[in-house]
Scaffold this active site. Structure first.
Site, PDB file in Angstrom:
ATOM      1  N   TYR A 136      -5.362   9.913   2.240  1.00  0.00           N
ATOM      2  CA  TYR A 136      -5.000   8.516   2.493  1.00  0.00           C
ATOM      3  C   TYR A 136      -6.247   7.683   2.782  1.00  0.00           C
ATOM      4  O   TYR A 136      -6.452   6.618   2.175  1.00  0.00           O
ATOM      5  CB  TYR A 136      -4.025   8.437   3.663  1.00  0.00           C
ATOM      6  N   ALA A 144       0.834  -1.204   0.000  1.00  0.00           N
ATOM      7  CA  ALA A 144       0.000   0.000   0.000  1.00  0.00           C
ATOM      8  C   ALA A 144       0.862   1.245   0.000  1.00  0.00           C
ATOM      9  O   ALA A 144       2.057   1.200   0.299  1.00  0.00           O
ATOM     10  CB  ALA A 144      -0.917   0.019   1.229  1.00  0.00           C
ATOM     11  N   TYR A 145       0.232   2.359  -0.335  1.00  0.00           N
ATOM     12  CA  TYR A 145       0.816   3.684  -0.141  1.00  0.00           C
ATOM     13  C   TYR A 145       0.433   4.089   1.277  1.00  0.00           C
ATOM     14  O   TYR A 145      -0.752   4.244   1.587  1.00  0.00           O
ATOM     15  CB  TYR A 145       0.232   4.656  -1.161  1.00  0.00           C
TER      16      TYR A 145
END
Length: 282
Positions: free
Chosen positions: A120, A55-56
């Site tokens: 996010y 994931a980021y």
């Protein structure tokens, strides 16, 4: 064969220790900024189950890199899910407490309305929506405050600062469950195995460490367990401004994990394990 997206992250590293014969795809083998490549990797390897542990995760930088975060956290999991659905294999996808707005003091249930505070959280929510929309067998596992002996995390930061300073100020009005990466990895494997024979268990689940605490409370436990004489002073979130807003309430209702025979892991036991790992590595 189990296919894992991720190689060097906290959960992926623990998965390699727990399931060394799985196939781990790092950025060089499957870059999540190219969702089509991720789907192609699944088709090429035809595994029996896929775990997305990549994931980021740069929460603050995501405010400036919204498009990239959305591709990695939103579009790539959706592409994985569609590929898995076409092949009839389960997908276990890791998500986050940041999909919620952090209001109130009651633990968030998996079906509670989502309302991310920043880029996010929005990117992770888009990933969840894409996984569900694919129509395959899946589990979305939301977790929080991940820590391990690997990579960058709160425990390692506190150990470093605690060895350098006599006192630290730490936020005390954000409440949640610190979660050992090893427990997340083990839960992913357990859920993946279960879904292969019980696809009707598909859905969204929560996993966070117990008991709930504040970042300041967690910091005090870290100092005590590590034998560091660093005093922790409580401060409010407003005294520590960040580009991305943090949820004040990250408590999560994990009771539905009983479907898989799982319960909330003890973060204190996880902390002891991490400190042993770090001592062994040094």
């Amino acid at each position: 064969m189990i296919l894992v997206f991720g190689q060097s992250g906290q959960v992926a590293t623990e998965l390699q220790r727990l399931q060394p014969d799985a196939l781990f795809l790092g950025r060089a083998q499957a870059d999540l900024s190219d969702p089509d490549a991720c789907a192609a990797a699944i088709r090429a390897h035809a595994p029996r189950v896929v775990i997305n542990a990549a994931a980021y995760t740069a929460v603050d930088r995501a405010e400036e890199e919204d498009a990239l975060a959305t591709t990695i956290n939103g579009d790539a999991p959706a592409a994985m899910a569609r590929a898995c659905a076409a092949l009839g294999i389960p997908l276990v996808h890791i998500s986050t407490d940041y999909v919620f707005d952090g209001s109130g003091e009651v633990p968030f249930a998996p079906d509670h309305p989502t309302e991310p505070l920043g880029a996010y959280g929005r990117s992770k929510l888009k990933g969840e929506q894409g996984v569900r929309a694919a129509g395959g067998t899946y589990a979305i596992l939301r977790t929080s405050w991940v820590f391990s002996a690997h990579g960058n995390n709160f425990v390692k930061t506190m150990l470093r600062l605690g060895a350098e300073r006599d006192s630290l100020t730490v936020v005390a009005d954000q409440i949640g469950g610190p979660t050992p990466a090893r427990a997340i990895g083990q839960a992913c494997l357990t859920i993946a195995q279960h879904l292969q024979t019980a696809p009707e268990a598909s859905g969204t689940y929560h996993l966070s460490g117990a008991p709930d605490t504040s970042w300041a409370g967690f910091a005090r436990a870290i100092m005590a367990e590590a034998g560091l004489h660093c005093e922790i002073a409580d401060i409010p979130t407003l005294a520590y401004p960040t580009p991305a807003r943090r949820p004040l309430n990250s408590r999560m209702d994990c009771s539905s994990l009983s479907v898989f025979g799982l319960d909330r892991p003890s973060w204190r036991e996880g902390l002891e394990d991490v400190l042993r790992d770090l001592k062994g590595n040094s």
